[in-house]
Design a protein around this motif. Structure first.
Motif, PDB file in Angstrom:
ATOM      1  N   MET A 179     -36.909  18.755  48.573  1.00 27.27           N
ATOM      2  CA  MET A 179     -36.787  17.522  49.335  1.00 27.27           C
ATOM      3  C   MET A 179     -37.889  17.512  50.386  1.00 27.27           C
ATOM      4  O   MET A 179     -38.135  18.524  51.048  1.00 27.27           O
ATOM      5  CB  MET A 179     -35.433  17.451  50.028  1.00 27.27           C
ATOM      6  CG  MET A 179     -35.279  16.205  50.896  1.00 27.27           C
ATOM      7  SD  MET A 179     -33.736  16.189  51.836  1.00 27.27           S
ATOM      8  CE  MET A 179     -34.065  17.473  53.041  1.00 27.27           C
ATOM      9  N   LYS A 180     -38.545  16.373  50.507  1.00 28.92           N
ATOM     10  CA  LYS A 180     -39.540  16.187  51.578  1.00 28.92           C
ATOM     11  C   LYS A 180     -39.076  15.025  52.435  1.00 28.92           C
ATOM     12  O   LYS A 180     -38.557  14.028  51.928  1.00 28.92           O
ATOM     13  CB  LYS A 180     -40.918  15.923  50.996  1.00 28.92           C
ATOM     14  CG  LYS A 180     -41.458  17.132  50.246  1.00 28.92           C
ATOM     15  CD  LYS A 180     -42.903  17.013  49.913  1.00 28.92           C
ATOM     16  CE  LYS A 180     -43.363  18.307  49.239  1.00 28.92           C
ATOM     17  NZ  LYS A 180     -44.787  18.400  49.173  1.00 28.92           N
ATOM     18  N   CYS A 181     -39.297  15.165  53.736  1.00 29.08           N
ATOM     19  CA  CYS A 181     -38.847  14.149  54.677  1.00 29.08           C
ATOM     20  C   CYS A 181     -39.731  14.213  55.915  1.00 29.08           C
ATOM     21  O   CYS A 181     -40.380  15.233  56.170  1.00 29.08           O
ATOM     22  CB  CYS A 181     -37.386  14.428  55.037  1.00 29.08           C
ATOM     23  SG  CYS A 181     -36.591  13.105  55.959  1.00 29.08           S
ATOM     24  N   ALA A 200     -39.121   8.100  45.273  1.00 28.64           N
ATOM     25  CA  ALA A 200     -39.104   8.094  46.741  1.00 28.64           C
ATOM     26  C   ALA A 200     -38.981   6.660  47.215  1.00 28.64           C
ATOM     27  O   ALA A 200     -39.400   5.729  46.534  1.00 28.64           O
ATOM     28  CB  ALA A 200     -40.389   8.728  47.267  1.00 28.64           C
ATOM     29  N   TYR A 245     -28.832   9.590  49.881  1.00 26.59           N
ATOM     30  CA  TYR A 245     -29.565   9.442  51.142  1.00 26.59           C
ATOM     31  C   TYR A 245     -29.065   8.248  51.966  1.00 26.59           C
ATOM     32  O   TYR A 245     -28.803   8.400  53.164  1.00 26.59           O
ATOM     33  CB  TYR A 245     -31.068   9.360  50.891  1.00 26.59           C
ATOM     34  CG  TYR A 245     -31.896   9.290  52.154  1.00 26.59           C
ATOM     35  CD1 TYR A 245     -31.890  10.334  53.075  1.00 26.59           C
ATOM     36  CD2 TYR A 245     -32.665   8.173  52.439  1.00 26.59           C
ATOM     37  CE1 TYR A 245     -32.638  10.270  54.243  1.00 26.59           C
ATOM     38  CE2 TYR A 245     -33.414   8.105  53.603  1.00 26.59           C
ATOM     39  CZ  TYR A 245     -33.407   9.153  54.498  1.00 26.59           C
ATOM     40  OH  TYR A 245     -34.143   9.094  55.654  1.00 26.59           O
ATOM     41  N   THR A 291     -33.091  10.877  60.653  1.00 32.95           N
ATOM     42  CA  THR A 291     -33.810  10.409  59.473  1.00 32.95           C
ATOM     43  C   THR A 291     -33.948  11.460  58.388  1.00 32.95           C
ATOM     44  O   THR A 291     -34.217  11.124  57.243  1.00 32.95           O
ATOM     45  CB  THR A 291     -35.221   9.911  59.848  1.00 32.95           C
ATOM     46  OG1 THR A 291     -35.920  10.967  60.505  1.00 32.95           O
ATOM     47  CG2 THR A 291     -35.152   8.685  60.744  1.00 32.95           C
ATOM     48  N   CYS A 292     -33.785  12.737  58.744  1.00 35.24           N
ATOM     49  CA  CYS A 292     -33.997  13.804  57.770  1.00 35.24           C
ATOM     50  C   CYS A 292     -32.797  14.744  57.695  1.00 35.24           C
ATOM     51  O   CYS A 292     -32.446  15.388  58.687  1.00 35.24           O
ATOM     52  CB  CYS A 292     -35.233  14.629  58.137  1.00 35.24           C
ATOM     53  SG  CYS A 292     -36.769  13.726  57.992  1.00 35.24           S
ATOM     54  N   LEU A 337     -43.672  13.832  54.011  1.00 35.82           N
ATOM     55  CA  LEU A 337     -43.665  12.814  52.954  1.00 35.82           C
ATOM     56  C   LEU A 337     -45.069  12.482  52.463  1.00 35.82           C
ATOM     57  O   LEU A 337     -46.020  12.492  53.244  1.00 35.82           O
ATOM     58  CB  LEU A 337     -43.018  11.528  53.467  1.00 35.82           C
ATOM     59  CG  LEU A 337     -41.504  11.538  53.580  1.00 35.82           C
ATOM     60  CD1 LEU A 337     -41.033  10.310  54.338  1.00 35.82           C
ATOM     61  CD2 LEU A 337     -40.858  11.621  52.214  1.00 35.82           C
ATOM     62  N   THR A 374     -41.380   6.342  52.639  1.00 33.04           N
ATOM     63  CA  THR A 374     -40.472   6.487  53.771  1.00 33.04           C
ATOM     64  C   THR A 374     -39.156   7.073  53.281  1.00 33.04           C
ATOM     65  O   THR A 374     -38.886   7.105  52.088  1.00 33.04           O
ATOM     66  CB  THR A 374     -40.187   5.127  54.441  1.00 33.04           C
ATOM     67  OG1 THR A 374     -39.570   4.270  53.489  1.00 33.04           O
ATOM     68  CG2 THR A 374     -41.453   4.494  54.975  1.00 33.04           C
ATOM     69  N   GLY A 375     -38.335   7.516  54.207  1.00 33.54           N
ATOM     70  CA  GLY A 375     -37.039   8.073  53.842  1.00 33.54           C
ATOM     71  C   GLY A 375     -37.190   9.505  53.373  1.00 33.54           C
ATOM     72  O   GLY A 375     -37.556  10.379  54.146  1.00 33.54           O
ATOM     73  N   ILE A 376     -36.890   9.742  52.099  1.00 32.00           N
ATOM     74  CA  ILE A 376     -37.040  11.075  51.530  1.00 32.00           C
ATOM     75  C   ILE A 376     -37.766  10.986  50.198  1.00 32.00           C
ATOM     76  O   ILE A 376     -37.823   9.928  49.576  1.00 32.00           O
ATOM     77  CB  ILE A 376     -35.693  11.798  51.311  1.00 32.00           C
ATOM     78  CG1 ILE A 376     -34.835  11.056  50.288  1.00 32.00           C
ATOM     79  CG2 ILE A 376     -34.971  12.020  52.617  1.00 32.00           C
ATOM     80  CD1 ILE A 376     -33.653  11.838  49.787  1.00 32.00           C
ATOM     81  N   VAL A 433     -31.980   9.857  46.051  1.00 30.27           N
ATOM     82  CA  VAL A 433     -32.745   8.898  46.850  1.00 30.27           C
ATOM     83  C   VAL A 433     -32.006   7.579  47.038  1.00 30.27           C
ATOM     84  O   VAL A 433     -31.968   7.032  48.133  1.00 30.27           O
ATOM     85  CB  VAL A 433     -34.140   8.674  46.225  1.00 30.27           C
ATOM     86  CG1 VAL A 433     -34.894   7.561  46.941  1.00 30.27           C
ATOM     87  CG2 VAL A 433     -34.936   9.967  46.276  1.00 30.27           C
TER      88      VAL A 433
END
Length: 93
Positions: free
Chosen positions: A57-59, A90, A15, A26-27, A63, A68-70, A11
Motif C-alpha cells: 500500500m502506498k499513501c 488507485a 479505503y 488520510t493514510c 503515491l 490521491t488516496g491510496i 481502493v
C-alpha cells in the motif's frame, strides 16, 4: 483475476469506509487496517498477491504522481512492482 479484484476492493470499498471511520486522517497504518473493511469469503488471502508476495500500500508522499488516496500494488512473479496495476486501481486526481 483475484489480485485485480482484491486491489480494486481495497481502493474502492475498504479505503472509503476507513476514511469515514477516521475523520482527519488520510493514510491507514497498514493494509491490515483496511482488510477489516473487506467483505470476502474466509480463506481468501487478503494481504498477498497470486505469487505469494505481500501486497504493497502506498499513501501520502509515497503515491505515484497524479494519484490521491491510496494505491495498492501487486508484486508480480518476477518480484517487481506492477505499475500498471497500481495506476489502474488507485484513486485518480
Amino acid at each position: 483475476d483475484l489480485a485485480s479484484l482484491l486491489i480494486g476492493a481495497y481502493v474502492s470499498e475498504a479505503y472509503p469506509q476507513w476514511l469515514a471511520e477516521n475523520p482527519g486522517k488520510t493514510c491507514p497504518a497498514s493494509l491490515d487496517e483496511l482488510a477489516k473493511h473487506l467483505a470476502v469469503d474466509p480463506g481468501v488471502p487478503l494481504l498477498t498477491g497470486p505469487w505469494g508476495h505481500p501486497l504493497i500500500m502506498k499513501c501520502g508522499k509515497d503515491l505515484p504522481p497524479g494519484v490521491t488516496g491510496i494505491a495498492v500494488l501487486s508484486i508480480g512473479p518476477d518480484g517487481k512492482e506492477s505499475k500498471a496495476m497500481t495506476i489502474a486501481y488507485a484513486r485518480r486526481k
